[in-house]
Design a protein around this motif. Structure first.
Motif, mmCIF file in Angstrom:
data_model
loop_
_atom_site.group_PDB
_atom_site.id
_atom_site.type_symbol
_atom_site.label_atom_id
_atom_site.label_comp_id
_atom_site.label_asym_id
_atom_site.label_seq_id
_atom_site.Cartn_x
_atom_site.Cartn_y
_atom_site.Cartn_z
ATOM 1 N N MET A 1 8.662 -21.994 49.881
ATOM 2 C CA MET A 1 7.631 -21.910 51.072
ATOM 3 C C MET A 1 7.874 -20.552 51.709
ATOM 4 S SD MET A 1 5.451 -23.827 51.927
ATOM 5 C CE MET A 1 4.165 -24.227 53.148
ATOM 6 N N THR A 2 6.609 -19.963 52.096
ATOM 7 C CA THR A 2 6.503 -18.668 52.656
ATOM 8 C C THR A 2 6.795 -18.688 54.275
ATOM 9 O OG1 THR A 2 5.194 -18.016 51.117
ATOM 10 C CG2 THR A 2 5.012 -16.673 53.195
ATOM 11 N N PRO A 3 7.461 -17.668 54.692
ATOM 12 C CA PRO A 3 7.753 -17.871 56.314
ATOM 13 C C PRO A 3 6.444 -17.598 57.060
ATOM 14 C CG PRO A 3 9.459 -16.186 55.345
ATOM 15 C CD PRO A 3 8.309 -17.006 54.167
ATOM 16 N N SER A 4 6.313 -18.320 58.254
ATOM 17 C CA SER A 4 4.942 -18.175 58.715
ATOM 18 C C SER A 4 4.525 -16.973 59.163
ATOM 19 C CB SER A 4 4.911 -19.435 59.912
ATOM 20 O OG SER A 4 6.229 -18.948 60.804
ATOM 21 N N HIS A 5 5.696 -16.162 59.593
ATOM 22 C CA HIS A 5 5.112 -14.754 59.997
ATOM 23 C C HIS A 5 4.722 -13.809 59.077
ATOM 24 C CE1 HIS A 5 9.382 -14.447 58.843
ATOM 25 N NE2 HIS A 5 9.085 -13.110 58.488
ATOM 26 N N GLN A 6 4.726 -14.110 57.843
ATOM 27 C CA GLN A 6 4.481 -13.107 56.541
ATOM 28 C C GLN A 6 2.861 -13.315 56.482
ATOM 29 O OE1 GLN A 6 6.397 -14.228 52.809
ATOM 30 N NE2 GLN A 6 6.997 -12.070 52.762
ATOM 31 N N ARG A 7 2.342 -12.052 56.359
ATOM 32 C CA ARG A 7 0.926 -12.156 55.947
ATOM 33 C C ARG A 7 0.788 -12.191 54.553
ATOM 34 N NH1 ARG A 7 -0.527 -6.545 57.810
ATOM 35 N NH2 ARG A 7 1.519 -6.406 57.166
ATOM 36 N N ALA A 9 -1.687 -13.370 51.021
ATOM 37 C CA ALA A 9 -3.255 -13.387 50.230
ATOM 38 C C ALA A 9 -2.940 -13.745 48.917
ATOM 39 C CB ALA A 9 -3.897 -12.034 50.607
ATOM 40 N N VAL A 10 -3.977 -14.540 48.495
ATOM 41 C CA VAL A 10 -4.059 -14.615 46.892
ATOM 42 C C VAL A 10 -5.170 -13.870 46.564
ATOM 43 C CG1 VAL A 10 -2.866 -16.928 47.188
ATOM 44 C CG2 VAL A 10 -5.400 -16.965 47.274
ATOM 45 N N TYR A 11 -5.123 -13.552 45.346
ATOM 46 C CA TYR A 11 -6.058 -12.470 44.724
ATOM 47 C C TYR A 11 -6.178 -13.447 43.386
ATOM 48 C CZ TYR A 11 -8.444 -8.612 42.241
ATOM 49 O OH TYR A 11 -9.318 -7.740 41.702
ATOM 50 N N PRO A 12 -7.388 -14.211 43.400
ATOM 51 C CA PRO A 12 -7.522 -15.101 42.246
ATOM 52 C C PRO A 12 -8.531 -14.467 41.155
ATOM 53 C CG PRO A 12 -9.084 -15.639 43.845
ATOM 54 C CD PRO A 12 -8.216 -14.574 44.312
ATOM 55 N N ALA A 82 -6.861 -24.763 47.342
ATOM 56 C CA ALA A 82 -5.559 -25.476 47.284
ATOM 57 C C ALA A 82 -4.355 -24.639 46.930
ATOM 58 C CB ALA A 82 -5.995 -26.664 46.416
ATOM 59 N N PHE A 83 -4.580 -23.712 45.911
ATOM 60 C CA PHE A 83 -3.668 -22.742 45.473
ATOM 61 C C PHE A 83 -3.354 -21.874 46.599
ATOM 62 C CE2 PHE A 83 -2.705 -18.620 43.411
ATOM 63 C CZ PHE A 83 -1.680 -18.771 42.871
ATOM 64 N N ALA A 84 -4.384 -21.301 47.625
ATOM 65 C CA ALA A 84 -3.925 -20.595 48.654
ATOM 66 C C ALA A 84 -2.978 -21.351 49.627
ATOM 67 C CB ALA A 84 -4.965 -20.039 49.292
ATOM 68 N N ARG A 85 -3.279 -22.391 49.862
ATOM 69 C CA ARG A 85 -2.359 -23.522 50.708
ATOM 70 C C ARG A 85 -1.031 -23.492 50.019
ATOM 71 N NH1 ARG A 85 -7.041 -26.809 51.847
ATOM 72 N NH2 ARG A 85 -6.655 -27.992 50.053
ATOM 73 N N ALA A 89 -0.942 -18.978 52.092
ATOM 74 C CA ALA A 89 -1.969 -17.902 52.203
ATOM 75 C C ALA A 89 -3.069 -18.316 53.021
ATOM 76 C CB ALA A 89 -2.499 -17.376 50.952
ATOM 77 N N ARG A 90 -3.589 -17.465 54.149
ATOM 78 C CA ARG A 90 -4.818 -17.848 54.690
ATOM 79 C C ARG A 90 -5.816 -16.988 54.246
ATOM 80 N NH1 ARG A 90 -4.144 -22.295 55.410
ATOM 81 N NH2 ARG A 90 -5.782 -22.272 57.142
ATOM 82 N N THR A 91 -5.526 -15.949 53.189
ATOM 83 C CA THR A 91 -6.421 -15.226 52.872
ATOM 84 C C THR A 91 -6.832 -15.184 51.671
ATOM 85 O OG1 THR A 91 -5.929 -13.771 54.691
ATOM 86 C CG2 THR A 91 -7.340 -12.711 53.125
ATOM 87 N N ILE A 92 -7.976 -15.053 50.990
ATOM 88 C CA ILE A 92 -8.219 -14.887 49.592
ATOM 89 C C ILE A 92 -8.999 -13.436 49.436
ATOM 90 C CG2 ILE A 92 -9.907 -15.590 47.681
ATOM 91 C CD1 ILE A 92 -9.616 -18.350 48.957
ATOM 92 N N ILE A 93 -8.421 -12.614 48.611
ATOM 93 C CA ILE A 93 -8.842 -11.302 48.071
ATOM 94 C C ILE A 93 -9.798 -11.491 47.194
ATOM 95 C CG2 ILE A 93 -8.054 -9.090 47.546
ATOM 96 C CD1 ILE A 93 -7.131 -9.634 50.280
#
Length: 166
Positions: A1-7, A9-12, A82-85, A89-93
């Motif tokens: 799991m990713t730390p919540s403070h980390q920004r 993004a996924v690039y699908p 779903a992959f972003a979650r 990630a909260r961003t899709i590039i």
């Protein structure tokens, strides 16, 4: 799991094959995000069967981005949101080359927003030198024997190179 403070993004995409235009988007995304997960779609629904396996496409991404901090490649088979979650990630590039990309990307962004309003789509406009570059075009010119080494990373160019006659 990713730390919540980390920004994150996924690039699908299918990345069949990875091009220098894709790499440009990845590099530029690393300046805005702590972690960029390049998501390789195992089996695309709207496209033809990929030329390269998902594992090969993932290996191309890993090879080409090994020197970029915060970049990882993963294969996925679920909805992009779903992959972003899963990745935290909260961003899709997404990369956008021309106005012709806009209509489909707008449709996908609205659908993804409907599925998960907390995940934003962010578009990286192609650098001018890559605005003509597509995986489909690369495969086509490579299949006709053209050298594509200035369009793709070295490992991809080697995989697209026809076998030398003996």
């Amino acid at each position: 799991m990713t730390p919540s403070h980390q920004r994150v993004a996924v690039y699908p995409g299918t990345f069949d094959p990875l091009t220098n235009g894709h790499l440009d988007v990845i590099r530029r995304a690393t300046s805005a995000f702590d972690k960029v997960v390049v998501g390789i779609v195992r089996k695309p629904h709207r496209k033809l069967e990929p030329m390269f396996s998902a594992e090969d496409r993932c290996a191309f991404v890993r090879d080409a981005t090994h020197d970029l901090a915060g970049v990882e490649a993963q294969i996925f088979s679920c909805l992009v949101v779903a992959f972003a979650r899963e990745c935290g990630a909260r961003t899709i590039i997404k990369g956008m080359r021309a106005i012709s990309d806009f209509e489909r990307e707008l449709e996908m962004a609205q659908l993804n927003r409907h599925l998960d309003p907390g995940i934003e789509s962010v578009y990286v406009i192609a650098a001018p030198e890559y605005s003509f570059l597509s995986s489909t075009g690369v495969k086509e010119v490579a299949s006709l024997g053209a050298d594509v080494s200035d369009l793709v990373p070295p490992s991809v160019a080697a995989a697209l190179r026809p076998p030398s006659p003996r």
